[in-house]
Scaffold this motif. Sequence first.
Motif, PDB file in Angstrom:
ATOM      1  N   HIS A  31       0.835  -1.206   0.000  1.00 39.13           N
ATOM      2  CA  HIS A  31       0.000   0.000   0.000  1.00 39.13           C
ATOM      3  C   HIS A  31       0.869   1.255   0.000  1.00 39.13           C
ATOM      4  O   HIS A  31       0.664   2.178  -0.808  1.00 39.13           O
ATOM      5  CB  HIS A  31      -0.910  -0.045   1.233  1.00 39.13           C
ATOM      6  CG  HIS A  31      -1.728   1.183   1.448  1.00 39.13           C
ATOM      7  ND1 HIS A  31      -2.732   1.580   0.578  1.00 39.13           N
ATOM      8  CD2 HIS A  31      -1.713   2.103   2.468  1.00 39.13           C
ATOM      9  CE1 HIS A  31      -3.292   2.687   1.039  1.00 39.13           C
ATOM     10  NE2 HIS A  31      -2.694   3.018   2.184  1.00 39.13           N
ATOM     11  N   THR A  76      -5.004  -3.497  -3.356  1.00 34.62           N
ATOM     12  CA  THR A  76      -6.203  -3.957  -2.649  1.00 34.62           C
ATOM     13  C   THR A  76      -5.935  -5.355  -2.124  1.00 34.62           C
ATOM     14  O   THR A  76      -5.474  -6.229  -2.877  1.00 34.62           O
ATOM     15  CB  THR A  76      -7.431  -3.985  -3.577  1.00 34.62           C
ATOM     16  OG1 THR A  76      -7.755  -2.658  -3.988  1.00 34.62           O
ATOM     17  CG2 THR A  76      -8.637  -4.578  -2.861  1.00 34.62           C
ATOM     18  N   GLU A 118      -7.434  -0.932   0.855  1.00 30.84           N
ATOM     19  CA  GLU A 118      -8.779  -1.489   0.768  1.00 30.84           C
ATOM     20  C   GLU A 118      -8.709  -2.985   1.042  1.00 30.84           C
ATOM     21  O   GLU A 118      -7.802  -3.674   0.582  1.00 30.84           O
ATOM     22  CB  GLU A 118      -9.343  -1.252  -0.634  1.00 30.84           C
ATOM     23  CG  GLU A 118     -10.722  -1.858  -0.839  1.00 30.84           C
ATOM     24  CD  GLU A 118     -11.197  -1.770  -2.268  1.00 30.84           C
ATOM     25  OE1 GLU A 118     -12.404  -1.592  -2.475  1.00 30.84           O
ATOM     26  OE2 GLU A 118     -10.346  -1.881  -3.186  1.00 30.84           O
TER      27      GLU A 118
END
Length: 347
Positions: free
Chosen positions: A94, A102, A178
């Motif tokens: 990330h 994700t 996410e």
Amino acid sequence: MRVGTFVLAAQFPGQGPGEALHRAIRSAEVAEESGLDSVWLAEHHFVPYGVCPSAVTLAAQLLGRTRRIRVGTAVSVLPNHHPVALGEQAALLHLTSGGRFTLGVGRGGPWVDLEVFGGGLAAYEKEFPESLGLLLDWLRGTRVAGRGERYGFREVAVVPRADELLDPESGESAGGPEVVVACTSPGSVGLAAEQGLPMLLGMHCGDEEKAEMVALWRSRALAAGHSPERVRAAGHVSAGVAQIADRAEDATETLVKAMPGWLRQGLGAHVTVDHRHRVMRDPVDYTELLCRLHPVGPPRLAADRLAATAERTGITRFALLVEGSGDLAATEENVARLGTEVLRLLA
């Protein structure tokens, strides 16, 4: 409408794992070049159904090779991973990708993987909620301790913290990566809803079944106290198959010629950890079902099917299997047509 590819790194009869992985990487590169939204990577062990054993490792490779497209796991099988180790890897991807990663997670199946990696049947049958909770604590917190039945450890610092990525416009934290949960039953739908996490729904499901699962998720999420705004904005993902050709019969013929051999070889290689009986789908029938359910045919038909699924289910994110021909050049062409011809019709 956000359309991406679903990459299994499928090993077709007569191919080696290296060929399947090369096709997977090339399909992702072409997906970015063609304007697609995302690439979703599957994870399997010991079977030619898919020869990528670590979706996060392949995600790191693809994030380094690309500049715009999102890369997600579909899914990292949580019973085979320590939640903290997976959380560390997710935070790393990330932060270093600028928020393009994700993390999709799922319960997997009762396969021999559970024996090899030491999770055992309990990790699959009972302990997924604890593992998911610990993973989310790690991605959202600053210090975490293991206080469950499976994971017990003293409080430790979260390093690196997933929320250290800053939004370039506001200068504030962009939050962690996410997280999406693969859902195949009311129980998993309820678990995802309680946490407010979007679902990944399988390619074997039709629109009616997916609509029912979305409705259940919404009711459970509202009951868990999530705001109507958050419930409406949930970015559920619909998995499917895409094969683009000038004529529908040509697209169907391509898949019916190639996919049954891969399915028969790949699904037939799965071994259950406890020798429980399992019934495999008829490969030809299953391929024909997928051709009826998903965008298989000319660009106009493909766009209409995607639009119809979005209207019936409320899902506007798609992860589409594009390697069903088993051929590198045909896969590259399929991805390019999906991005340049089908997307244009959905704009």
